[in-house]
Enzyme design. Structure first.
Site, PDB file in Angstrom:
ATOM      1  N   ASN A   1     -27.911  13.790 -36.327  1.00  0.00           N
ATOM      2  CA  ASN A   1     -26.788  13.459 -35.445  1.00  0.00           C
ATOM      3  C   ASN A   1     -25.503  13.415 -36.253  1.00  0.00           C
ATOM      4  O   ASN A   1     -25.489  13.004 -37.422  1.00  0.00           O
ATOM      5  CB  ASN A   1     -27.029  12.161 -34.666  1.00  0.00           C
ATOM      6  CG  ASN A   1     -27.314  10.956 -35.530  1.00  0.00           C
ATOM      7  OD1 ASN A   1     -27.879  11.070 -36.610  1.00  0.00           O
ATOM      8  ND2 ASN A   1     -26.935   9.787 -35.046  1.00  0.00           N
ATOM      9  N   ILE A   2     -24.438  13.898 -35.616  1.00  0.00           N
ATOM     10  CA  ILE A   2     -23.115  13.957 -36.263  1.00  0.00           C
ATOM     11  C   ILE A   2     -22.135  13.288 -35.305  1.00  0.00           C
ATOM     12  O   ILE A   2     -21.814  13.848 -34.245  1.00  0.00           O
ATOM     13  CB  ILE A   2     -22.715  15.419 -36.543  1.00  0.00           C
ATOM     14  CG1 ILE A   2     -23.771  16.092 -37.439  1.00  0.00           C
ATOM     15  CG2 ILE A   2     -21.324  15.477 -37.193  1.00  0.00           C
ATOM     16  CD1 ILE A   2     -23.627  17.606 -37.553  1.00  0.00           C
ATOM     17  N   GLU A   3     -21.731  12.072 -35.661  1.00  0.00           N
ATOM     18  CA  GLU A   3     -20.892  11.291 -34.744  1.00  0.00           C
ATOM     19  C   GLU A   3     -19.413  11.620 -34.929  1.00  0.00           C
ATOM     20  O   GLU A   3     -19.017  12.316 -35.870  1.00  0.00           O
ATOM     21  CB  GLU A   3     -21.161   9.792 -34.953  1.00  0.00           C
ATOM     22  CG  GLU A   3     -22.590   9.448 -34.564  1.00  0.00           C
ATOM     23  CD  GLU A   3     -22.883   7.969 -34.504  1.00  0.00           C
ATOM     24  OE1 GLU A   3     -22.094   7.170 -35.066  1.00  0.00           O
ATOM     25  OE2 GLU A   3     -23.904   7.614 -33.886  1.00  0.00           O
TER      26      GLU A   3
ATOM     27  N   CYS B   1     -26.050  15.211 -31.051  1.00  0.00           N
ATOM     28  CA  CYS B   1     -27.356  14.648 -31.405  1.00  0.00           C
ATOM     29  C   CYS B   1     -28.103  15.554 -32.387  1.00  0.00           C
ATOM     30  O   CYS B   1     -27.827  16.758 -32.484  1.00  0.00           O
ATOM     31  CB  CYS B   1     -28.223  14.499 -30.161  1.00  0.00           C
ATOM     32  SG  CYS B   1     -27.705  13.205 -29.040  1.00  0.00           S
TER      33      CYS B   1
ATOM     34  N   GLU C   1     -31.133  16.715 -32.228  1.00  0.00           N
ATOM     35  CA  GLU C   1     -31.892  17.791 -31.579  1.00  0.00           C
ATOM     36  C   GLU C   1     -30.989  18.990 -31.309  1.00  0.00           C
ATOM     37  O   GLU C   1     -31.355  20.140 -31.534  1.00  0.00           O
ATOM     38  CB  GLU C   1     -32.481  17.303 -30.239  1.00  0.00           C
ATOM     39  CG  GLU C   1     -33.461  16.158 -30.362  1.00  0.00           C
ATOM     40  CD  GLU C   1     -32.815  14.792 -30.268  1.00  0.00           C
ATOM     41  OE1 GLU C   1     -31.705  14.610 -30.818  1.00  0.00           O
ATOM     42  OE2 GLU C   1     -33.426  13.910 -29.664  1.00  0.00           O
TER      43      GLU C   1
ATOM     44  N   CYS D   1     -32.104  12.226 -25.721  1.00  0.00           N
ATOM     45  CA  CYS D   1     -31.215  11.849 -24.618  1.00  0.00           C
ATOM     46  C   CYS D   1     -31.256  12.931 -23.532  1.00  0.00           C
ATOM     47  O   CYS D   1     -31.798  14.027 -23.726  1.00  0.00           O
ATOM     48  CB  CYS D   1     -29.787  11.646 -25.122  1.00  0.00           C
ATOM     49  SG  CYS D   1     -28.878  13.184 -25.382  1.00  0.00           S
TER      50      CYS D   1
ATOM     51  N   CYS E   1     -29.770  16.403 -24.470  1.00  0.00           N
ATOM     52  CA  CYS E   1     -30.671  17.198 -25.339  1.00  0.00           C
ATOM     53  C   CYS E   1     -31.837  17.764 -24.532  1.00  0.00           C
ATOM     54  O   CYS E   1     -32.265  18.902 -24.763  1.00  0.00           O
ATOM     55  CB  CYS E   1     -31.172  16.359 -26.500  1.00  0.00           C
ATOM     56  SG  CYS E   1     -29.877  16.014 -27.707  1.00  0.00           S
TER      57      CYS E   1
HETATM   58  N1  THU Z   1     -29.082  10.334 -30.883  1.00  0.00           N
HETATM   59  C1  THU Z   1     -29.666  11.484 -31.313  1.00  0.00           C
HETATM   60  O1  THU Z   1     -29.182  12.141 -32.253  1.00  0.00           O
HETATM   61  N2  THU Z   1     -30.799  11.896 -30.691  1.00  0.00           N
HETATM   62  C2  THU Z   1     -31.470  11.165 -29.767  1.00  0.00           C
HETATM   63  O2  THU Z   1     -32.529  11.579 -29.347  1.00  0.00           O
HETATM   64  C3  THU Z   1     -30.925   9.896 -29.280  1.00  0.00           C
HETATM   65  C4  THU Z   1     -29.559   9.558 -29.774  1.00  0.00           C
HETATM   66  C5  THU Z   1     -27.888   9.850 -31.592  1.00  0.00           C
HETATM   67  C6  THU Z   1     -26.578  10.010 -30.891  1.00  0.00           C
HETATM   68  C7  THU Z   1     -25.750   8.928 -31.556  1.00  0.00           C
HETATM   69  O3  THU Z   1     -25.208   9.427 -32.762  1.00  0.00           O
HETATM   70  C8  THU Z   1     -26.755   7.851 -31.908  1.00  0.00           C
HETATM   71  O4  THU Z   1     -28.025   8.481 -31.860  1.00  0.00           O
HETATM   72  C9  THU Z   1     -26.725   6.658 -30.997  1.00  0.00           C
HETATM   73  O5  THU Z   1     -26.790   7.048 -29.673  1.00  0.00           O
END
Ligand code: THU
Length: 138
Positions: free
Chosen positions: A42-44, A53, A55, A91, A94
């Protein structure tokens, strides 16, 4: 490539997570039907909404490289402050991106607590009654 090996690659990817806002670090490893694997984290973003996310990072990397046939994805995630991994379910966005490329009945989503303790779901199980390109066909 067995499920434990794919999970190991997801755990490796999780270490590359950029998650300064949620502190929730996720890794994914996408197995293509040709046997290649694409990893993602994940890259916020400060806007939060621009976050990608793990995935989708893996799927988009693969699609850019010309891959569109996928067999399975392993996903692992936890808060940096936690020691133990719990199952981290994809999520809704995804799941929808998976539905664009993956066969709902056979594509496997492998959610791991560690490389030996995991659960496997088909895309159909986690995204029933999906909306896909077929709905837009003439
Ligand atoms: N996130 C993912 O990368 N994949 C998931 O399946 C659930 C959520 C990340 C998004 C965000 O950076 C952090 O988790 C919190 O929601």
């Amino acid at each position: 490539m067995d499920k434990s090996e794919l999970l190991k690659l997801a755990f490796d990817a999780q270490k590359r997570s950029y998650a300064p806002y949620s502190d929730f670090q996720v890794g994914a490893a996408l197995l293509c039907k040709d046997g290649t694997v694409y990893q993602g984290c994940n890259i916020e973003n400060a806007s939060l909404g621009a976050t990608n996310c793990a995935e989708r990072t893996a799927i988009f990397k693969a699609v850019y490289d010309g891959k569109r046939e996928f067999q399975a994805i392993a996903v692992v995630g936890k808060k940096n402050s936690e020691t133990e991994f719990e199952l981290c379910a994809p999520c809704g966005i995804c799941r929808q991106v998976m539905a664009e490329f993956c066969d709902p009945g056979t594509f496997e989503i492998i959610l791991g607590k560690n490389t030996e303790d995991y659960r496997v779901f088909t895309l159909e199980e986690i995204l029933p009654l999906s909306f896909t390109g077929k709905d837009l066909a003439d």
